[in-house]
Design a protein around this motif. Sequence first.
Motif, PDB file in Angstrom:
ATOM      1  N   GLU A 106       0.853  -1.189   0.000  1.00 59.06           N
ATOM      2  CA  GLU A 106       0.000   0.000   0.000  1.00 59.06           C
ATOM      3  C   GLU A 106       0.888   1.238   0.000  1.00 59.06           C
ATOM      4  O   GLU A 106       1.836   1.333   0.782  1.00 59.06           O
ATOM      5  CB  GLU A 106      -0.896   0.021   1.244  1.00 59.06           C
ATOM      6  CG  GLU A 106      -1.960  -1.065   1.271  1.00 59.06           C
ATOM      7  CD  GLU A 106      -3.284  -0.612   0.679  1.00 59.06           C
ATOM      8  OE1 GLU A 106      -3.398   0.591   0.356  1.00 59.06           O
ATOM      9  OE2 GLU A 106      -4.181  -1.455   0.556  1.00 59.06           O
ATOM     10  N   ASP A 107       0.581   2.190  -0.894  1.00 60.43           N
ATOM     11  CA  ASP A 107       1.225   3.492  -0.817  1.00 60.43           C
ATOM     12  C   ASP A 107       0.145   4.566  -0.723  1.00 60.43           C
ATOM     13  O   ASP A 107      -1.025   4.250  -0.480  1.00 60.43           O
ATOM     14  CB  ASP A 107       2.180   3.725  -1.993  1.00 60.43           C
ATOM     15  CG  ASP A 107       1.483   3.717  -3.355  1.00 60.43           C
ATOM     16  OD1 ASP A 107       0.229   3.809  -3.398  1.00 60.43           O
ATOM     17  OD2 ASP A 107       2.183   3.644  -4.382  1.00 60.43           O
ATOM     18  N   GLU A 108       0.496   5.814  -0.943  1.00 57.41           N
ATOM     19  CA  GLU A 108      -0.458   6.897  -0.756  1.00 57.41           C
ATOM     20  C   GLU A 108      -1.610   6.846  -1.759  1.00 57.41           C
ATOM     21  O   GLU A 108      -2.646   7.486  -1.563  1.00 57.41           O
ATOM     22  CB  GLU A 108       0.248   8.250  -0.857  1.00 57.41           C
ATOM     23  CG  GLU A 108       0.860   8.562  -2.215  1.00 57.41           C
ATOM     24  CD  GLU A 108       2.243   7.968  -2.405  1.00 57.41           C
ATOM     25  OE1 GLU A 108       2.886   8.270  -3.424  1.00 57.41           O
ATOM     26  OE2 GLU A 108       2.679   7.181  -1.514  1.00 57.41           O
ATOM     27  N   ASN A 109      -1.441   6.067  -2.835  1.00 58.12           N
ATOM     28  CA  ASN A 109      -2.486   5.962  -3.849  1.00 58.12           C
ATOM     29  C   ASN A 109      -3.273   4.657  -3.776  1.00 58.12           C
ATOM     30  O   ASN A 109      -4.084   4.377  -4.650  1.00 58.12           O
ATOM     31  CB  ASN A 109      -1.865   6.105  -5.238  1.00 58.12           C
ATOM     32  CG  ASN A 109      -1.265   7.474  -5.454  1.00 58.12           C
ATOM     33  OD1 ASN A 109      -1.875   8.489  -5.129  1.00 58.12           O
ATOM     34  ND2 ASN A 109      -0.040   7.518  -5.981  1.00 58.12           N
TER      35      ASN A 109
END
Length: 265
Positions: free
Chosen positions: A220-223
């Motif tokens: 998971e990243d910021e997007n």
Amino acid sequence: MQFYSTVLVVIGIVGVSAMESGVHQLPIKMFDDLEQDLRPLVVDSNPLSTDGYKVYPGQFPYHARLFTEREGLVGTILTAGSLITPNYILTSAAVRNRTTHGYAILGIDDGSTPETQQRINFSRNATQVHPVLDITIVRLDHPVTFTKYVQPIRLPSLSDSRTYEMMEGTNVGGSSSGPPFYLSRQIMPFDRCNARRICTNSFIGGAFCRPVYGSGLIVEDENGPILVGVTTEVYGCDRNTSTLYDRVSELRDWISVNSDYVFDF
């Protein structure tokens, strides 16, 4: 997620040293009709062995179960894959050099709401196998219908040069008939694997007893979620050997040529 004590960290150092000294195990292919005979669900001799956590409806809308029939051989191989567009699934090359066909089931859940699922066939000659790596792209006979339970997964953009080391990577496993399970583990440092592969740390997350070839490794990243690896080598959970994933960022050119996925820059 609960992590382990200092005692287990010490054990982990010993385990990694053993791996580096050249001690290897043979990978265990997971066939749906032999799964229970290969290993118990949780191995009593290994306190880090775990089934993981049960998937809830809509949690992994891109995950697919693949049931592949092989020309000239009896039986079906269970693998998994990740939906990357309405028409294509990225998975492992479980049956390299054989004409294959079968079906995919998308919209998996905890088994309580089968109406969320979509079953779509894939035909002979609808697979593209990587010339070197154990990776395959499957073209479905018709596009999926996007719902809350069936959605594609994002791939690393062309400018994404991250190694994802020390991030939490999540992998979905399970069996052909029972509910799917998932486990999150720490991605090991880049120099503990290689440029082509990603390794996860069983000492920080557990030894997964339900791995499936072809299942995606997700971070998971910021997007949101992003597919960074494809399961290509798994081991029994009696020992804490890392699961190995082929790195998706090394496959971008090949994916572009063999599917309708359009990479962001």
